[in-house]
Each structure stands twice: as C-alpha cells, then as structure tokens.
Design a protein around this motif. Structure first.
Motif, PDB file in Angstrom:
ATOM      1  N   ASP A  33      28.912  -3.364  29.009  1.00  0.00           N
ATOM      2  CA  ASP A  33      29.715  -2.264  28.474  1.00  0.00           C
ATOM      3  C   ASP A  33      28.827  -1.236  27.775  1.00  0.00           C
ATOM      4  OD1 ASP A  33      32.063  -3.280  29.405  1.00  0.00           O
ATOM      5  OD2 ASP A  33      32.703  -4.169  27.510  1.00  0.00           O
ATOM      6  N   ALA A  34      27.806  -1.717  27.082  1.00  0.00           N
ATOM      7  CA  ALA A  34      26.897  -0.804  26.390  1.00  0.00           C
ATOM      8  C   ALA A  34      26.143   0.068  27.386  1.00  0.00           C
ATOM      9  CB  ALA A  34      25.916  -1.588  25.520  1.00  0.00           C
ATOM     10  N   ALA A  35      25.705  -0.526  28.494  1.00  0.00           N
ATOM     11  CA  ALA A  35      24.985   0.241  29.514  1.00  0.00           C
ATOM     12  C   ALA A  35      25.890   1.292  30.144  1.00  0.00           C
ATOM     13  CB  ALA A  35      24.443  -0.706  30.586  1.00  0.00           C
ATOM     14  N   ASP A  36      27.123   0.892  30.477  1.00  0.00           N
ATOM     15  CA  ASP A  36      28.068   1.843  31.072  1.00  0.00           C
ATOM     16  C   ASP A  36      28.398   2.971  30.099  1.00  0.00           C
ATOM     17  OD1 ASP A  36      28.139   0.347  33.368  1.00  0.00           O
ATOM     18  OD2 ASP A  36      30.029  -0.666  32.889  1.00  0.00           O
ATOM     19  N   THR A  37      28.607   2.599  28.845  1.00  0.00           N
ATOM     20  CA  THR A  37      28.957   3.599  27.840  1.00  0.00           C
ATOM     21  C   THR A  37      27.803   4.557  27.592  1.00  0.00           C
ATOM     22  OG1 THR A  37      30.440   2.003  26.770  1.00  0.00           O
ATOM     23  CG2 THR A  37      29.804   3.938  25.484  1.00  0.00           C
ATOM     24  N   THR A  38      26.577   4.037  27.604  1.00  0.00           N
ATOM     25  CA  THR A  38      25.409   4.901  27.422  1.00  0.00           C
ATOM     26  C   THR A  38      25.319   5.933  28.539  1.00  0.00           C
ATOM     27  OG1 THR A  38      24.195   3.155  26.256  1.00  0.00           O
ATOM     28  CG2 THR A  38      22.890   4.936  27.216  1.00  0.00           C
ATOM     29  N   GLN A  39      25.618   5.526  29.761  1.00  0.00           N
ATOM     30  CA  GLN A  39      25.649   6.479  30.868  1.00  0.00           C
ATOM     31  C   GLN A  39      26.704   7.552  30.625  1.00  0.00           C
ATOM     32  OE1 GLN A  39      26.204   4.316  34.535  1.00  0.00           O
ATOM     33  NE2 GLN A  39      24.051   3.748  34.667  1.00  0.00           N
ATOM     34  N   ASP A  40      27.873   7.122  30.143  1.00  0.00           N
ATOM     35  CA  ASP A  40      28.937   8.083  29.849  1.00  0.00           C
ATOM     36  C   ASP A  40      28.504   9.069  28.763  1.00  0.00           C
ATOM     37  OD1 ASP A  40      30.543   6.801  31.682  1.00  0.00           O
ATOM     38  OD2 ASP A  40      31.623   5.607  30.183  1.00  0.00           O
ATOM     39  N   VAL A  41      27.784   8.557  27.775  1.00  0.00           N
ATOM     40  CA  VAL A  41      27.317   9.413  26.684  1.00  0.00           C
ATOM     41  C   VAL A  41      26.429  10.528  27.222  1.00  0.00           C
ATOM     42  CG1 VAL A  41      25.823   9.520  24.643  1.00  0.00           C
ATOM     43  CG2 VAL A  41      27.494   7.666  24.880  1.00  0.00           C
ATOM     44  N   PHE A  42      25.472  10.181  28.077  1.00  0.00           N
ATOM     45  CA  PHE A  42      24.547  11.196  28.565  1.00  0.00           C
ATOM     46  C   PHE A  42      25.215  12.157  29.543  1.00  0.00           C
ATOM     47  CE2 PHE A  42      21.419   8.389  26.687  1.00  0.00           C
ATOM     48  CZ  PHE A  42      20.566   9.315  26.102  1.00  0.00           C
ATOM     49  N   LEU A  43      26.223  11.690  30.255  1.00  0.00           N
ATOM     50  CA  LEU A  43      26.998  12.619  31.079  1.00  0.00           C
ATOM     51  C   LEU A  43      27.698  13.647  30.196  1.00  0.00           C
ATOM     52  CD1 LEU A  43      28.615  10.286  33.783  1.00  0.00           C
ATOM     53  CD2 LEU A  43      26.925  12.097  34.161  1.00  0.00           C
ATOM     54  N   LYS A  44      28.264  13.174  29.082  1.00  0.00           N
ATOM     55  CA  LYS A  44      28.922  14.081  28.145  1.00  0.00           C
ATOM     56  C   LYS A  44      27.903  15.043  27.527  1.00  0.00           C
ATOM     57  CE  LYS A  44      33.256  12.640  28.190  1.00  0.00           C
ATOM     58  NZ  LYS A  44      33.803  11.776  27.142  1.00  0.00           N
ATOM     59  N   VAL A  45      26.727  14.529  27.219  1.00  0.00           N
ATOM     60  CA  VAL A  45      25.681  15.371  26.633  1.00  0.00           C
ATOM     61  C   VAL A  45      25.263  16.457  27.622  1.00  0.00           C
ATOM     62  CG1 VAL A  45      23.269  15.412  25.875  1.00  0.00           C
ATOM     63  CG2 VAL A  45      24.817  13.637  25.028  1.00  0.00           C
ATOM     64  N   PHE A  46      25.001  16.063  28.868  1.00  0.00           N
ATOM     65  CA  PHE A  46      24.559  17.034  29.869  1.00  0.00           C
ATOM     66  C   PHE A  46      25.623  18.107  30.109  1.00  0.00           C
ATOM     67  CE2 PHE A  46      21.900  13.432  31.917  1.00  0.00           C
ATOM     68  CZ  PHE A  46      20.962  13.565  30.910  1.00  0.00           C
ATOM     69  N   ARG A  47      26.876  17.659  30.235  1.00  0.00           N
ATOM     70  CA  ARG A  47      27.958  18.602  30.510  1.00  0.00           C
ATOM     71  C   ARG A  47      28.299  19.462  29.300  1.00  0.00           C
ATOM     72  NH1 ARG A  47      31.756  14.099  33.586  1.00  0.00           N
ATOM     73  NH2 ARG A  47      30.573  14.046  35.551  1.00  0.00           N
ATOM     74  N   GLY A  48      28.057  18.909  28.116  1.00  0.00           N
ATOM     75  CA  GLY A  48      28.438  19.633  26.911  1.00  0.00           C
ATOM     76  C   GLY A  48      27.330  20.446  26.279  1.00  0.00           C
ATOM     77  N   MET A  49      26.134  20.411  26.866  1.00  0.00           N
ATOM     78  CA  MET A  49      25.006  21.106  26.258  1.00  0.00           C
ATOM     79  C   MET A  49      25.278  22.593  26.071  1.00  0.00           C
ATOM     80  SD  MET A  49      22.107  20.875  24.844  1.00  0.00           S
ATOM     81  CE  MET A  49      21.842  19.127  25.189  1.00  0.00           C
ATOM     82  N   LYS A  50      25.993  23.193  26.998  1.00  0.00           N
ATOM     83  CA  LYS A  50      26.267  24.630  26.887  1.00  0.00           C
ATOM     84  C   LYS A  50      27.146  24.950  25.681  1.00  0.00           C
ATOM     85  CE  LYS A  50      30.141  24.271  30.151  1.00  0.00           C
ATOM     86  NZ  LYS A  50      30.671  24.726  31.466  1.00  0.00           N
ATOM     87  N   HIS A  51      27.834  23.929  25.168  1.00  0.00           N
ATOM     88  CA  HIS A  51      28.699  24.138  24.007  1.00  0.00           C
ATOM     89  C   HIS A  51      28.014  23.763  22.696  1.00  0.00           C
ATOM     90  CE1 HIS A  51      31.938  24.876  26.787  1.00  0.00           C
ATOM     91  NE2 HIS A  51      31.828  23.668  27.312  1.00  0.00           N
ATOM     92  N   PHE A  52      26.766  23.301  22.783  1.00  0.00           N
ATOM     93  CA  PHE A  52      26.028  22.939  21.570  1.00  0.00           C
ATOM     94  C   PHE A  52      25.394  24.198  20.993  1.00  0.00           C
ATOM     95  CE2 PHE A  52      21.994  21.647  19.513  1.00  0.00           C
ATOM     96  CZ  PHE A  52      22.522  20.862  18.504  1.00  0.00           C
ATOM     97  N   HIS A  53      25.757  24.519  19.754  1.00  0.00           N
ATOM     98  CA  HIS A  53      25.289  25.763  19.140  1.00  0.00           C
ATOM     99  C   HIS A  53      24.454  25.527  17.888  1.00  0.00           C
ATOM    100  CE1 HIS A  53      27.786  27.825  22.003  1.00  0.00           C
ATOM    101  NE2 HIS A  53      28.888  27.269  21.529  1.00  0.00           N
ATOM    102  N   GLY A  54      24.024  24.283  17.684  1.00  0.00           N
ATOM    103  CA  GLY A  54      23.120  24.014  16.580  1.00  0.00           C
ATOM    104  C   GLY A  54      23.774  23.862  15.225  1.00  0.00           C
ATOM    105  N   GLU A  55      25.100  23.621  15.200  1.00  0.00           N
ATOM    106  CA  GLU A  55      25.749  23.407  13.903  1.00  0.00           C
ATOM    107  C   GLU A  55      25.226  22.144  13.221  1.00  0.00           C
ATOM    108  OE1 GLU A  55      27.336  23.987  16.690  1.00  0.00           O
ATOM    109  OE2 GLU A  55      28.628  25.757  16.426  1.00  0.00           O
TER     110      GLU A  55
END
Length: 209
Positions: free
Chosen positions: A60-82
């Motif tokens: 579960d940890a391995a699967d969740t870690t993959q999900d985390v990085f997918l969210k990070v990659f897809r959400g990078m454009k919304h990261f504004h350094g807050e």
C-alpha cells in the motif's frame, strides 16, 4: 539555475534557499526531465517512509507513493511557493496516505492475511529509529532494547489522530515546528499542543511496559 540540464546542476541547488528552490520549481514547471529525475531521487524514499508509517503496509505504501508523485507532477503548475517544495509534497503525501488508510479500514481490514509482517525498504516495526530532537521531553528516551522499540512502534500506531501524525513528523521525520505547521496548515501553537498531547498519550500507552 534556469536552463540547467544536468542532475549535477540541479543537485547543487537543492532547496536550502528560497531563490534556489524557485529555480528548481521553474525547471519542473518547464518540464525538465532532469528536474523531475532530481525530484524523485530527492523525495521518493522520504515520502515512502512517511507513507509507510501511516498505512503500515509495504504494498500500500508503494502504491500510495506512486499516487503522491502523480499528484505532484500534475499539480506542479499550481504550486506558487506559498510553502517550501518539501512541505508541499509532504502535505500531498499525508493526504494520500490518510485516504489509503481510510480505504483500508473500510475494505482491506476485513481480509485475513497469513503472511507475516515484512520490512519495507529498511522501514519496519523493528527498525523504527526513535531518536528525537527534543530528547528531554520525549517518551523515547529510555528506548534501547529491540523489543521495546517494536512495542513503541505498535503503540505509536494506536495514538489517535491528529497527534499521531504530529509525532511522526516531529519525532521520526525530524521536521521543524515550522515545517510541520506548513504541512498540516496549522499554527505553531497547535503543533506544539498536539505534540505534547501525543507524547503524553504515547507515554501512557507505554507505561505498562
């Protein structure tokens, strides 16, 4: 660091200062493969370790870690350094781990497993290293024996939220109060209060031992 194309260039600017981190973020937003390789190399193991401590299952940890990085990659454009890049990623990791844990309790907890607990990339109940920054205030001070460490790991999982996560971030991940406040999106006072109550709860659970 705009235009950096090698891992060496990126590694030399690991986010220790906001200006350098901004440059890394710019590379990530530009789709730099080297930047994403650096991101995975820098955060994959820490994120996996954090997630594992929440979900307590290697697969579960391995699967969740993959999900985390997918969210990070897809959400990078919304990261504004807050917040810092690290705390932003950890916030996503905690959210995904909490979702996975809730799913587990609804579905998987009803299943019976005949497999013994195994280590996961060096993270296991027996390998939980409980060396705290605030040694004088920690319930882990006297933990020296292997069996006691295992027991501490078991009892830590029984500490209720949000105190358990705060303990993990401070006492296992060794994050600063400021970083924890950013990850959890709470005040410093709330972090310190949760930490105190979490440590008290853990001490009480460990008292019989």
């Amino acid at each position: 660091m705009a235009g950096a194309t090698t891992l060496g260039d990126l590694a030399s600017a690991i986010g220790v200062r906001s200006q350098e981190e901004s440059a890394i973020v710019a590379e990530l937003k530009a789709g730099s493969e080297a930047a994403y390789a650096w991101l995975i190399g820098e955060f994959q193991q820490p994120v996996y370790g954090l997630v594992y401590r929440i979900v307590n299952d290697p697969a579960d940890a391995a699967d969740t870690t993959q999900d985390v990085f997918l969210k990070v990659f897809r959400g990078m454009k919304h990261f504004h350094g807050e917040s810092s890049l690290k705390t932003w990623i950890y916030r996503i990791a905690l959210h995904e781990a909490a979702n996975r844990r809730r799913w587990w309790f609804r579905h998987k907890a009803k299943e019976t497993s005949i497999e013994p607990e195994t280590e996961a990339n060096g993270v296991s109940d027996n390998a939980i290293q409980l060396a705290l920054t605030d040694h004088a205030d920690s319930p882990f001070d006297s933990v020296a024996h292997h069996e006691v460490q295992r027991r501490v790991g078991e009892e830590l999982r029984k500490v209720p939220e949000p105190y358990r996560t705060t303990l993990i971030l401070r006492d296992l991940e060794e994050m600063s109060y400021e970083e924890i406040a950013e990850v959890l999106e709470v005040s410093l006072g709330t972090v310190k209060s949760r930490l105190t109550r979490g440590r008290d709860a853990l001490r009480q659970r460990l008292a019989p031992y």
